[in-house]
Scaffold this motif. Structure first.
Motif, short mmCIF file in Angstrom:
data_model
loop_
_atom_site.label_atom_id
_atom_site.label_comp_id
_atom_site.label_asym_id
_atom_site.label_seq_id
_atom_site.Cartn_x
_atom_site.Cartn_y
_atom_site.Cartn_z
N PHE A 121 34.89 -31.51 65.04
CA PHE A 121 35.02 -30.09 65.34
C PHE A 121 35.33 -29.28 64.08
O PHE A 121 34.85 -28.16 63.92
N ARG A 122 36.12 -29.86 63.18
CA ARG A 122 36.39 -29.18 61.91
C ARG A 122 35.10 -29.06 61.10
O ARG A 122 34.83 -28.01 60.50
N THR A 123 34.30 -30.13 61.08
CA THR A 123 33.01 -30.09 60.38
C THR A 123 32.08 -29.07 61.03
O THR A 123 31.39 -28.31 60.34
N LEU A 124 32.10 -29.05 62.35
CA LEU A 124 31.22 -28.16 63.11
C LEU A 124 31.55 -26.69 62.83
O LEU A 124 30.65 -25.89 62.52
N PHE A 125 32.81 -26.34 62.91
CA PHE A 125 33.21 -24.94 62.74
C PHE A 125 33.11 -24.47 61.29
O PHE A 125 33.13 -23.27 61.03
N ALA A 126 32.98 -25.42 60.36
CA ALA A 126 32.78 -25.05 58.97
C ALA A 126 31.31 -24.99 58.58
O ALA A 126 30.98 -24.63 57.44
N ASP A 127 30.43 -25.32 59.52
CA ASP A 127 28.99 -25.37 59.25
C ASP A 127 28.36 -24.03 59.61
O ASP A 127 28.29 -23.66 60.80
N GLU A 128 27.87 -23.30 58.63
CA GLU A 128 27.25 -22.00 58.87
C GLU A 128 25.99 -22.12 59.71
O GLU A 128 25.64 -21.21 60.45
N GLN A 129 25.31 -23.27 59.59
CA GLN A 129 24.08 -23.46 60.37
C GLN A 129 24.39 -23.47 61.86
O GLN A 129 23.61 -22.95 62.67
N PHE A 130 25.53 -24.06 62.24
CA PHE A 130 25.91 -24.06 63.65
C PHE A 130 26.21 -22.64 64.13
O PHE A 130 25.78 -22.24 65.22
N TRP A 131 26.94 -21.87 63.33
CA TRP A 131 27.26 -20.50 63.72
C TRP A 131 26.00 -19.65 63.81
O TRP A 131 25.89 -18.79 64.70
N SER A 132 25.04 -19.89 62.93
CA SER A 132 23.77 -19.16 63.00
C SER A 132 23.04 -19.48 64.30
O SER A 132 22.52 -18.59 64.98
N GLY A 133 23.01 -20.79 64.65
CA GLY A 133 22.37 -21.17 65.90
C GLY A 133 23.07 -20.61 67.12
O GLY A 133 22.44 -20.19 68.08
N LEU A 134 24.42 -20.59 67.07
CA LEU A 134 25.18 -20.06 68.19
C LEU A 134 24.94 -18.56 68.35
O LEU A 134 24.82 -18.06 69.48
N ARG A 135 24.85 -17.84 67.23
CA ARG A 135 24.56 -16.40 67.31
C ARG A 135 23.20 -16.17 67.95
O ARG A 135 23.05 -15.27 68.79
N GLY A 176 12.32 -22.06 62.84
CA GLY A 176 11.98 -21.09 61.79
C GLY A 176 11.51 -19.78 62.37
O GLY A 176 11.56 -19.58 63.59
N PRO A 177 11.05 -18.88 61.52
CA PRO A 177 11.07 -18.96 60.06
C PRO A 177 12.45 -18.58 59.50
O PRO A 177 13.11 -17.70 60.04
N ALA A 178 12.85 -19.26 58.47
CA ALA A 178 14.13 -19.02 57.79
C ALA A 178 15.32 -19.10 58.74
O ALA A 178 16.29 -18.37 58.60
N GLY A 179 15.20 -19.98 59.75
CA GLY A 179 16.30 -20.17 60.68
C GLY A 179 16.51 -19.04 61.67
O GLY A 179 17.53 -19.00 62.36
N SER A 180 15.54 -18.12 61.78
CA SER A 180 15.73 -16.95 62.64
C SER A 180 15.70 -17.29 64.12
O SER A 180 16.17 -16.51 64.95
N THR A 181 15.14 -18.44 64.50
CA THR A 181 15.11 -18.86 65.90
C THR A 181 15.91 -20.14 66.13
O THR A 181 15.79 -20.77 67.18
N TYR A 182 16.69 -20.51 65.15
CA TYR A 182 17.48 -21.74 65.23
C TYR A 182 18.60 -21.55 66.27
O TYR A 182 19.45 -20.67 66.11
N TYR A 186 20.46 -27.16 67.03
CA TYR A 186 21.40 -27.77 66.07
C TYR A 186 21.85 -29.13 66.57
O TYR A 186 21.88 -30.11 65.81
N THR A 187 22.19 -29.22 67.85
CA THR A 187 22.60 -30.50 68.44
C THR A 187 21.49 -31.53 68.34
O THR A 187 21.73 -32.69 67.98
N PHE A 188 20.28 -31.10 68.66
CA PHE A 188 19.12 -32.00 68.56
C PHE A 188 18.92 -32.49 67.12
O PHE A 188 18.69 -33.68 66.89
N SER A 189 19.03 -31.59 66.17
CA SER A 189 18.83 -31.95 64.76
C SER A 189 19.86 -32.95 64.28
O SER A 189 19.54 -33.93 63.60
#
Length: 310
Positions: free
Chosen positions: A75-89, A256-262, A267-270
């Protein structure tokens, strides 16, 4: 001459009670025997994966080696990962589909609820996208969105958009995918609302019309309150589906593109099937589940628990 009915002795009453109890137990066992295959499948493919997945969220696991307990490290790794927050947004943005799809579905249900000639054809036509595979739907809409496709050509002719493919533009890709979700899901919720409309007593609406109520007054004061239980169910399902959006993303954009639909589920799948970090993927799934529960509670509050008389 009258005869007095013979009283049943205590021994006979005991025998009758024992016979009834045996029949009751036999019926119960038969019922559970019929339920057993379903219960086995439910525990095997639902209950156990939920329990094991929750356990994995607190472990380091890559299939090759046994799970290693790491506590809250995932959970610490998860909440520090910007890619997860981008996907959640992006997943939370996807919730904007929910009110739109509910409003359009109710309007379509009102339309096809009329006893018009050939209305069965329109009901079927609206439902066809629901039963169509998303692999097929995604490929068709990807073709229509690309430059030279039908959608791009129409938008260009109307001077609304003249640029690269909608799916290749970070500013429009998520909206384009959301529209496909909207198009594919309308028929499903329309059928549910149609069933809800047909369960409302027509006498109530007739009485309101006789009392001088207008169509809009009948809708807001009788039809819509009567649909509140269905609105709760449909909004719950569509909200959870929006938060867990994956198929559309996987088929049409791959994040994509550029993570706009991530999305969060992408993220979980990846993490699970590309990086083999199953513990981190399970932690992300657990967070998504908690968020889904929170939005489910909000749906209950907004629809007043689905009570038609609220």
């Amino acid at each position: 001459m009258t005869t007095t009915p013979r009283r049943t002795s205590r021994r006979e009453q005991h025998k009758l009670g024992a016979t009834g109890a045996r029949k009751s137990w036999r019926n119960t066992l038969i019922a559970y025997a019929f339920l057993l295959p379903f219960l086995v499948l439910l525990v095997t493919f639902h209950t156990w994966p939920v329990i094991f997945g929750t356990y994995l969220a607190f472990t380091k696991y890559n299939i090759i080696s046994p799970p290693e307990w790491v506590g809250l490290e995932n959970f610490r790794t998860l909440f520090a990962d910007e890619q997860f927050w981008s996907g959640l947004r992006n997943s939370l943005k996807y919730i904007l589909v929910v009110p739109v799809i509910q409003v359009i579905s109710i309007l379509l249900a009102l339309l096809v609820n009329r006893p018009l000639k050939g209305i069965g054809f329109f009901r079927t036509a609206y439902y066809v996208p629901v039963v169509t595979s998303f692999a097929v739907v995604g490929l068709i809409w990807t073709w229509m969105y690309q430059q030279g496709g039908i959608v791009s050509t129409v938008l260009k002719a109307l001077h609304l958009y003249d640029g690269p493919s909608l799916l290749n533009n970070p500013a429009t890709a998520l909206t384009a995918v959301m529209f496909v979700t909207l198009w594919k899901g309308i028929g499903y919720y329309m059928v549910l609302y149609l069933a809800g409309l047909q369960s409302i007593s027509p006498e109530l609406e007739e009485a309101a019309v006789i009392d001088g109520a207008t169509r809009s007054q009948v809708f807001w004061n009788i039809t819509l309150p009567g649909l509140r239980p269905v609105i709760l169910v449909c909004s719950l399902m569509s909200t959870i589906s929006a938060i867990k959006v994956f198929e559309e993303i996987y088929v049409m954009t791959g994040g994509g593109p550029a993570g706009s639909t991530y999305s969060a589920l992408f993220y979980t799948f990846s993490r699970a099937f590309q990086d083999f970090q199953y513990g981190l993927a399970a932690a992300a799934g657990l967070v998504i589940a908690v968020i889904s529960i929170i939005f489910g509670i909000l749906n209950f509050k907004l629809t007043r628990g689905g009570r038609a008389d609220a």
